[in-house]
Design a protein around this motif. Structure first.
Motif, short mmCIF file in Angstrom:
data_model
loop_
_atom_site.label_atom_id
_atom_site.label_comp_id
_atom_site.label_asym_id
_atom_site.label_seq_id
_atom_site.Cartn_x
_atom_site.Cartn_y
_atom_site.Cartn_z
N SER A 6 0.83 -1.21 0.00
CA SER A 6 0.00 0.00 0.00
C SER A 6 0.87 1.25 0.00
O SER A 6 0.51 2.26 -0.60
CB SER A 6 -0.97 -0.01 1.17
N ASN A 124 -7.25 7.30 -2.75
CA ASN A 124 -7.88 7.07 -1.45
C ASN A 124 -8.66 5.76 -1.43
O ASN A 124 -8.57 4.98 -0.47
CB ASN A 124 -8.79 8.24 -1.08
N GLN A 125 -9.39 5.49 -2.50
CA GLN A 125 -10.18 4.26 -2.57
C GLN A 125 -9.25 3.04 -2.63
O GLN A 125 -9.49 2.04 -1.95
CB GLN A 125 -11.09 4.28 -3.79
N SER A 126 -8.18 3.12 -3.40
CA SER A 126 -7.28 1.97 -3.52
C SER A 126 -6.58 1.68 -2.20
O SER A 126 -6.35 0.52 -1.85
CB SER A 126 -6.26 2.19 -4.63
N ARG A 128 -7.85 2.23 0.79
CA ARG A 128 -8.84 1.57 1.65
C ARG A 128 -8.99 0.10 1.26
O ARG A 128 -9.04 -0.79 2.12
CB ARG A 128 -10.20 2.28 1.54
N GLN A 129 -9.03 -0.17 -0.06
CA GLN A 129 -9.17 -1.54 -0.51
C GLN A 129 -7.93 -2.37 -0.17
O GLN A 129 -8.03 -3.53 0.22
CB GLN A 129 -9.43 -1.58 -2.02
N MET A 130 -6.76 -1.78 -0.31
CA MET A 130 -5.51 -2.48 0.03
C MET A 130 -5.50 -2.83 1.51
O MET A 130 -5.07 -3.92 1.88
CB MET A 130 -4.31 -1.61 -0.34
N GLU A 131 -5.95 -1.92 2.34
CA GLU A 131 -6.00 -2.19 3.78
C GLU A 131 -6.96 -3.34 4.08
O GLU A 131 -6.66 -4.21 4.91
CB GLU A 131 -6.40 -0.93 4.54
N LEU A 132 -8.11 -3.39 3.41
CA LEU A 132 -9.07 -4.48 3.60
C LEU A 132 -8.48 -5.82 3.15
O LEU A 132 -8.64 -6.84 3.84
CB LEU A 132 -10.37 -4.19 2.85
N ILE A 133 -7.80 -5.81 2.01
CA ILE A 133 -7.18 -7.04 1.50
C ILE A 133 -6.09 -7.51 2.46
O ILE A 133 -6.01 -8.69 2.80
CB ILE A 133 -6.61 -6.81 0.09
N THR A 134 -5.26 -6.59 2.91
CA THR A 134 -4.19 -6.93 3.84
C THR A 134 -4.76 -7.50 5.14
O THR A 134 -4.27 -8.51 5.66
CB THR A 134 -3.32 -5.69 4.13
#
Length: 148
Positions: A6, A124-126, A128-134
Motif C-alpha cells: 500500500s 484514497n479508494q485503492s 482503503r481496498q488495500m487495507e481491507l485485503i491486507t
C-alpha cells in the motif's frame, strides 16, 4: 505477498498527482495531439521583429522551421541583430503555445484539475481496498497458524 504494498501504491499515485500539478502550472511541452491543426497540418507559430524585417516560424518541440531575414537587417549591429532575432523567436514560440492551447481547448482537452481530483479519489479508494485485503490476508494467516 507479491505485487505492490500500500505504501508503494500510495507513493506512485502521489507522484502522478505531482506530475499533474506540474502540468497545471504549465511546466510541460505541448502534447503531440496538440501539435496539429484540425486539418492535420502541423501547428506553426510565427513571430516578427524589426518592423517585419525578421520573421521566424516555430514548430512543436520548440524547434525553428525557418528564419527569414530582409537584407536590410544586415545594416544592424551584431548586438542589435541578435536582440531582434531573440525577440522574433520568442514571439514565434509564444504564438505556437497560444495556438496549441487553443487547439487543445477546441478538441475538449483533458482538464488537469479534474483529472487530479479523480486520481486523488482513486488513490484514497485503492488505499482503503488495500487495507481491507491486507487485513483479510492477515486474518486468514492467523486462522491457518492457529489451527496447527
Amino acid at each position: 505477498m507479491a505485487g505492490f504494498s500500500s505504501a508503494e501504491l500510495d507513493r506512485m499515485l502521489t507522484e502522478a498527482r505531482k506530475t499533474l500539478e506540474s502540468m497545471r502550472q504549465g511546466n510541460t511541452a505541448p502534447r503531440p495531439e496538440k501539435t496539429k491543426t484540425a486539418d492535420g497540418d502541423a501547428l506553426e507559430g510565427v513571430g516578427e521583429a524589426a518592423d517585419g524585417r525578421i520573421k521566424v516560424t516555430a514548430v512543436a518541440g520548440g524547434r525553428l522551421k525557418s528564419v527569414e531575414l530582409n537584407p536590410r537587417v544586415m545594416r544592424m549591429s551584431s548586438q542589435e541583430l541578435g536582440e531582434r532575432l531573440v525577440e522574433a523567436v520568442n514571439a514565434a514560440l509564444e504564438d505556437l503555445r497560444a495556438k496549441a492551447a487553443t487547439a487543445g481547448a477546441a478538441e475538449g482537452a483533458v482538464d488537469p484539475a479534474a483529472l487530479g481530483k479523480q486520481i486523488e479519489e482513486i488513490q484514497n479508494q485503492s488505499l482503503r481496498q488495500m487495507e481491507l485485503i491486507t487485513q483479510a490476508l492477515n486474518d486468514t494467516l492467523a486462522k491457518i497458524g492457529g489451527s496447527r
